[in-house]
Design an enzyme around this catalytic site. Sequence first.
Site, short mmCIF file in Angstrom:
data_model
loop_
_atom_site.label_atom_id
_atom_site.label_comp_id
_atom_site.label_asym_id
_atom_site.label_seq_id
_atom_site.Cartn_x
_atom_site.Cartn_y
_atom_site.Cartn_z
N ARG A 84 0.85 -1.19 0.00
CA ARG A 84 0.00 0.00 0.00
C ARG A 84 0.88 1.24 0.00
NH1 ARG A 84 0.96 2.17 4.76
NH2 ARG A 84 1.17 0.87 6.62
N GLY A 86 1.98 4.94 1.68
CA GLY A 86 2.14 5.42 3.04
C GLY A 86 3.30 4.80 3.79
N HIS A 91 -1.99 -2.03 13.49
CA HIS A 91 -3.34 -2.60 13.53
C HIS A 91 -3.43 -3.51 14.74
CE1 HIS A 91 -4.03 -1.09 9.54
NE2 HIS A 91 -3.11 -1.86 9.00
N ALA A 151 -6.29 6.11 9.97
CA ALA A 151 -5.19 6.08 9.01
C ALA A 151 -5.70 5.53 7.69
CB ALA A 151 -4.05 5.22 9.54
N CYS A 182 2.74 6.80 10.82
CA CYS A 182 2.66 7.38 9.47
C CYS A 182 3.92 8.17 9.13
CB CYS A 182 1.41 8.24 9.32
SG CYS A 182 -0.11 7.32 9.69
#
Length: 229
Positions: A84, A86, A91, A151, A182
């Site tokens: 992905r 970023g 999580h 996020a 992030c």
Amino acid sequence: MDAVNACGAVAPSHVGRAALLRMLGAQPYVPVWHAMQRFTDVRDATAVDELWVVEHDPVFTLGQAGKLEHVLDPGEIPVVHVDRGGQVTYHGPGQLVVYPLLDLPRLGLGVRDYVYGIEQAVINTLAQWNILGERREHAPGVYVGGAKIAALGIRVRHGCSFHGVAFNVAMDLEPFHRIHPCGYRGLQVTSVLDLGGPSEMDTVAAALLAELARQFCFVLHPTSGWLSS
């Protein structure tokens, strides 16, 4: 930019289009990630869009722009390099994760409008509990008083989206101290519960899914069963 109105942004012929809803429950990260990849790789123009809702076991995921230097002390929590966009995020239990698997060109959506629509769905969800969510320029996601509550990390392949949004509902936020969330040193994080909202995942999931359906003009159809290998 005005908030995305799905019934205006989505191609008129696809307003009210059906999308399948999979409530996956608690799942480890990697099998769901691989299933998203497979789904995206094999889908064609006739494939029905899907939304997957999941609560992951503890994991740090490092996006394509991520740097290991932002992972400070993972301890017993695994670190997974993923495809992905970023940087690094966490999580874990108590976090609501939604993966929209959408054919964006079919819906008449560009990536920018898609991202904006997801953020708006989170902002509208928070507003139901009088929590003011905001965007931050050049830093996708949703923030409350400068602290990140949701996020956003996506991937678009051949016009089809996967990955999605991670929304902190009622979770242990300590693991975020083990990273630069992030990629931002000292970025604070918060949760719906900490801000006076509900702790029940089902309540927040129902509200967020309704807002996503409104943003993108879906008619969601729950479906049972796990994913093919």
